[in-house]
Design a protein around this motif. Structure first.
Motif, PDB file in Angstrom:
ATOM      1  N   ARG A  30       0.905  -1.245   0.171  1.00 40.48           N
ATOM      2  CA  ARG A  30       0.169  -0.227  -0.498  1.00 40.48           C
ATOM      3  C   ARG A  30       1.264   1.378  -0.082  1.00 40.48           C
ATOM      4  O   ARG A  30       0.652   1.863  -0.933  1.00 40.48           O
ATOM      5  CB  ARG A  30      -0.912   0.151   1.327  1.00 40.48           C
ATOM      6  N   HIS A  57      -4.246  -1.284   8.673  1.00 36.10           N
ATOM      7  CA  HIS A  57      -3.662  -0.767   9.700  1.00 36.10           C
ATOM      8  C   HIS A  57      -3.969  -1.093  11.165  1.00 36.10           C
ATOM      9  O   HIS A  57      -2.921  -0.687  12.374  1.00 36.10           O
ATOM     10  CB  HIS A  57      -3.606   0.964   9.634  1.00 36.10           C
ATOM     11  N   TYR A  58      -5.096  -0.275  11.012  1.00 35.46           N
ATOM     12  CA  TYR A  58      -6.213  -1.628  12.254  1.00 35.46           C
ATOM     13  C   TYR A  58      -5.423  -2.718  13.026  1.00 35.46           C
ATOM     14  O   TYR A  58      -5.302  -3.190  13.632  1.00 35.46           O
ATOM     15  CB  TYR A  58      -7.254  -1.311  12.406  1.00 35.46           C
ATOM     16  N   GLY A  70      -7.359   3.892  -1.229  1.00 35.14           N
ATOM     17  CA  GLY A  70      -8.022   3.842  -0.073  1.00 35.14           C
ATOM     18  C   GLY A  70      -7.818   3.701   0.824  1.00 35.14           C
ATOM     19  O   GLY A  70      -6.909   3.475   1.512  1.00 35.14           O
ATOM     20  N   GLN A  71      -9.470   2.975   1.536  1.00 33.46           N
ATOM     21  CA  GLN A  71      -8.480   2.433   3.125  1.00 33.46           C
ATOM     22  C   GLN A  71      -8.569   1.629   3.007  1.00 33.46           C
ATOM     23  O   GLN A  71      -8.771   0.487   2.192  1.00 33.46           O
ATOM     24  CB  GLN A  71      -9.816   2.990   3.751  1.00 33.46           C
ATOM     25  N   SER A  72      -7.466   0.939   4.434  1.00 34.01           N
ATOM     26  CA  SER A  72      -7.169  -0.305   4.294  1.00 34.01           C
ATOM     27  C   SER A  72      -6.987  -1.124   6.100  1.00 34.01           C
ATOM     28  O   SER A  72      -7.583  -0.130   6.627  1.00 34.01           O
ATOM     29  CB  SER A  72      -6.112  -0.238   4.078  1.00 34.01           C
ATOM     30  N   ASP A 132      -3.875   6.233  -5.110  1.00 32.17           N
ATOM     31  CA  ASP A 132      -5.038   6.762  -3.935  1.00 32.17           C
ATOM     32  C   ASP A 132      -5.168   5.080  -3.747  1.00 32.17           C
ATOM     33  O   ASP A 132      -6.571   4.285  -4.407  1.00 32.17           O
ATOM     34  CB  ASP A 132      -5.936   7.362  -3.862  1.00 32.17           C
TER      35      ASP A 132
END
Length: 166
Positions: free
Chosen positions: A114, A130-131, A125-127, A123
């Motif tokens: 990423r 990380h969480y 987007g969200q992934s 871009d």
């Protein structure tokens, strides 16, 4: 000097290292994952690509330091035959190994991919990765607290561990 006295000093020395290493590791993870990482993006002039590039370097260094600390803990936990760990301490050690392996083998690769995409101008987007990494660090920190408490308890004389009947 008696053999028993020498053995006790050796045990105490090893237990001190078994206490120091988890506390040191806890501090590294807390400082990098929960202080440096979120704050760097608030610094003036830091762009997302620049912050991700810095983060990649910092987290690679952190993961190397974690691996070396885990190796040292492993040696201290299993090598000195007279001072090997057992029970809950073995379970904590297995937990630390498992979480570290998951972070390195399964979480870091998609995070690096990423980062590569963002650095190339995409871009993605969200992934959720990380969480997942944050969860791994949280679990690691919890296990390190348990490891430190167990090491500290092993340093106390047995009579201090039994509550007095007052």
């Amino acid at each position: 000097m008696s053999q028993a006295g020498a053995n006790e000093r050796g045990r105490i020395r090893i237990e001190l290292w078994r206490l120091v290493l988890p506390v040191l590791w806890f501090g590294m993870v807390a400082a990098i994952s929960f202080i440096e990482a979120p704050l760097k993006f608030q610094a003036p002039g830091i762009t997302i690509p620049l912050g991700l590039g810095i983060g990649r370097l910092v987290f690679a260094a952190l993961n190397v330091a974690e691996g070396l600390t885990l190796l040292a803990l492993t040696i201290l936990s299993f090598w000195p035959a007279a001072f090997r760990i057992a029970g809950a301490r073995v379970m904590v050690w297995f937990g630390l190994v498992a979480v570290y392996a998951v972070k390195i083998a399964f979480v870091r690769p998609p995070l690096n991919a990423r980062t590569d995409q963002v650095l190339q101008g995409a871009d993605p987007g969200q992934s959720p990765w990380h969480y997942v990494y944050i969860a791994c660090d949280g679990i690691t920190m919890l296990l390190l607290v348990v490891a430190a408490v167990l090491a500290a308890r092993a340093l106390l004389p047995a009579k201090q561990l039994v509550p007095s009947k007052a």
